[in-house]
Design an enzyme around this catalytic site. Structure first.
Site, PDB file in Angstrom:
ATOM      1  N   GLY A  53       0.795  -1.226   0.000  1.00  0.00           N
ATOM      2  CA  GLY A  53       0.000   0.000   0.000  1.00  0.00           C
ATOM      3  C   GLY A  53       0.826   1.274   0.000  1.00  0.00           C
ATOM      4  O   GLY A  53       0.287   2.366   0.114  1.00  0.00           O
ATOM      5  N   LYS A  81       7.345  18.528  -4.106  1.00  0.00           N
ATOM      6  CA  LYS A  81       7.610  18.810  -2.685  1.00  0.00           C
ATOM      7  C   LYS A  81       8.825  19.721  -2.522  1.00  0.00           C
ATOM      8  O   LYS A  81       8.859  20.577  -1.631  1.00  0.00           O
ATOM      9  CB  LYS A  81       7.792  17.499  -1.921  1.00  0.00           C
ATOM     10  CG  LYS A  81       6.490  16.697  -1.839  1.00  0.00           C
ATOM     11  CD  LYS A  81       6.711  15.280  -1.329  1.00  0.00           C
ATOM     12  CE  LYS A  81       5.384  14.529  -1.225  1.00  0.00           C
ATOM     13  NZ  LYS A  81       5.591  13.080  -0.990  1.00  0.00           N
TER      14      LYS A  81
END
Lengths: 349, 349
Positions: free
Chosen positions: B208, B226
């Protein structure tokens, strides 16, 4: 211009680094922070006392020759009249930077108390007043409408207390664990390279990490005071030093280190406090063989670090310098910024 | 009681985790934070829209069956009327938690703009609006006397932007370097254990960490956005994505990793920005073989970290989770705390 007037009680390396910062970067700081910093009093065992309500010439003080005192200066005397200056200075912020007895925290505790009682906010990097009399001193600060700030009492200028207060609000902190003493961490690292504890301590002394008497570093009593501060500030523990079990690194052997390395582990001196099943807080200082996956396992040399274990965020870690005169001076500066944010400037024009 | 009314735009995993937190810990949060949190609007592509000025029953919403919509609910409709709800909700804080196109940041940019223009503060964990339209949106917020907060746009709930703002004030930040993508960091770690890049990516997807399309993780474009945010927020760079040189981890080979290990180094995908000699800012995303002494070298698995290089304090590093729905929900909560600290509560009684 908004302004804070400052009294420096004790003029050793850290207070001197703050004075140098104000001398060299004062205009920049005023622009960035929105207030001016002006030193109006200095006391020191060797230099004596100096009070100048409209601002001390920091350049002249920083250029004094060894053996010079404030005798003969306008507002000066050769006597270090700490208590008189603390009570009578026009400063709104007192920087307590003397020394602290690890048993009762004196004389720092008395200095802080006198400043708060006379309506001045205080910043200190001394562990003693915070660990041994923090609750009393915070109460006096509140009663007098001033602030008692002490970011530098743990991990020097690296933000740990303010990190928790300002960035973790809304989280429940369940535990805090840290590498809180650079000397012992450096010594364990050198022992991993094959050095004996004694030789590593001597080397740390040569590098300026370790005190002339390294007992407090090696036996863990330095960390013990810091754990009291972390447990009380972050977990509301209401602890004293005797509540913190303590074991230093003297018992860690070369064989222990080899055996840990074979298991992918590293010995670290860990100060910790956690909420226990009965609703209280359990705190300890002890060497722990950490797995390399632990965020504290990779902290090397004189660097310090604190891990916070929280409900929503899991583990968050801050690492940075745990000592150094300029680094620790930043703790004082950051406390002054926090005092300004809480109380505003003393002088506005 | 002081109170903030909240609109949730998008009700995926992160917004749902915030709603669960308010449902389960609301009374505790009110006591700790000094204000109540009340959700008065929810919109979602699958659920539709719901506006209830005196507070939505979060328990009922969180218990909806798959396929249910807000049609037939008091104040509800099956249509996800995002723009209408953003402009007409009685909320004072809009939580933007939809999705973002990495090219133009839509639809999140339009949502944030509409909320700010209609006098509501905004919190988002979407990188797009911040990296691609941050300057414009901050200006609109200022013009409307509200706040635009986005701690979760970098490193999830781990405080990085607020760490710098709240605890490093007074320092000059000269450079910022980080491990800003958990998937690529996990993949590099598995490659150190002998796995191929392809197998490691598949494993990260199974756990995940990685998206169905892991291109943005592996090629570095996630980190690039970012870095734009860090460079603009912390170094005032005024950059866009094309100013950030980018190289992902696809070119790192098994041989590179073995060779680095032999030199005591580890490959990490590093996003960085630093003040260059000509007074500007240079920024890049690239794999770097870090020495083990680097504070970022020991950051393992999906953990993220950012190191700040400063004048007075040297290097300070924050590490923590870089993803996760509850962890990211804390970023929203911490933004709400910051909005409250700046603007006070919308409702006081």
């Amino acid at each position: 211009m908004n302004r804070h007037d400052i009294a420096l009680i004790g003029f050793g390396g850290v207070a001197r680094a703050l004075a140098e910062t104000i001398r060299d970067r004062g205009a920049d700081l005023t622009r960035e922070l929105g207030f001016e910093l002006r030193v109006v009093a200095i006391t020191d065992l060797r230099l004596g006392s100096l009070m100048v309500a409209d601002g001390i010439d920091l350049g002249a003080v920083l250029d004094m020759e060894p053996g010079d005192t404030f005798a003969g200066w306008h507002g000066g005397t050769a006597a270090p009249q700490n208590d008189y200056v603390i009570r009578n200075t026009t400063a709104d912020i007192v920087v307590e930077a003397t020394f602290t007895n690890p048993v009762d925290g004196e004389p720092a505790v008395s200095h802080v108390r006198a400043a708060l009682e006379s309506g001045k906010s205080v910043t200190t990097t001394n562990k003693g007043p915070v660990a041994l009399a923090g609750a009393e001193l915070n109460r006096i600060a509140e009663e007098n409408g001033v602030r008692f700030e002490y970011e530098g009492s743990v991990v020097s200028g690296t933000p740990v207390l303010r990190f928790a207060e300002k960035t973790l609000a809304g989280l429940r902190i369940n535990a805090v664990r840290g590498i809180l003493n650079g000397t012992s961490n450096y010594v364990l690292g050198q022992m991993e390279l094959g050095m004996t504890l004694e030789d590593a301590v001597a080397e740390a002394q040569g590098l300026g990490y370790a005190e002339a008497d390294p007992t407090a570093d090696i036996e863990g009593s330095d960390v013990q005071l810091k754990v009291v501060i972390l447990a009380n500030e972050l977990l509301g523990a209401g602890m004293t030093t005797t509540d913190v079990q303590r074991r230093g690194i003297a018992g860690v052997t070369a064989a222990d280190i080899v055996e840990a390395a074979a298991r992918g582990r590293r010995w670290k001196l860990i100060g910790s406090a956690f909420r226990n099943a009965s609703g209280g807080v359990t705190a300890a200082v002890e060497p722990v063989a950490l797995p390399l996956s632990d965020p504290l396992a990779g902290i090397n040399g004189p660097t310090n670090a604190v891990s916070f274990e929280t409900d929503m965020l899991g583990t968050v870690t801050v690492s940075g310098p745990g000592a150094g005169r300029v680094e620790t001076a930043f703790a004082l500066l950051s406390d002054i910024v926090a005092i300004d944010a809480q109380l505003g400037a003393a002088v506005t024009a």
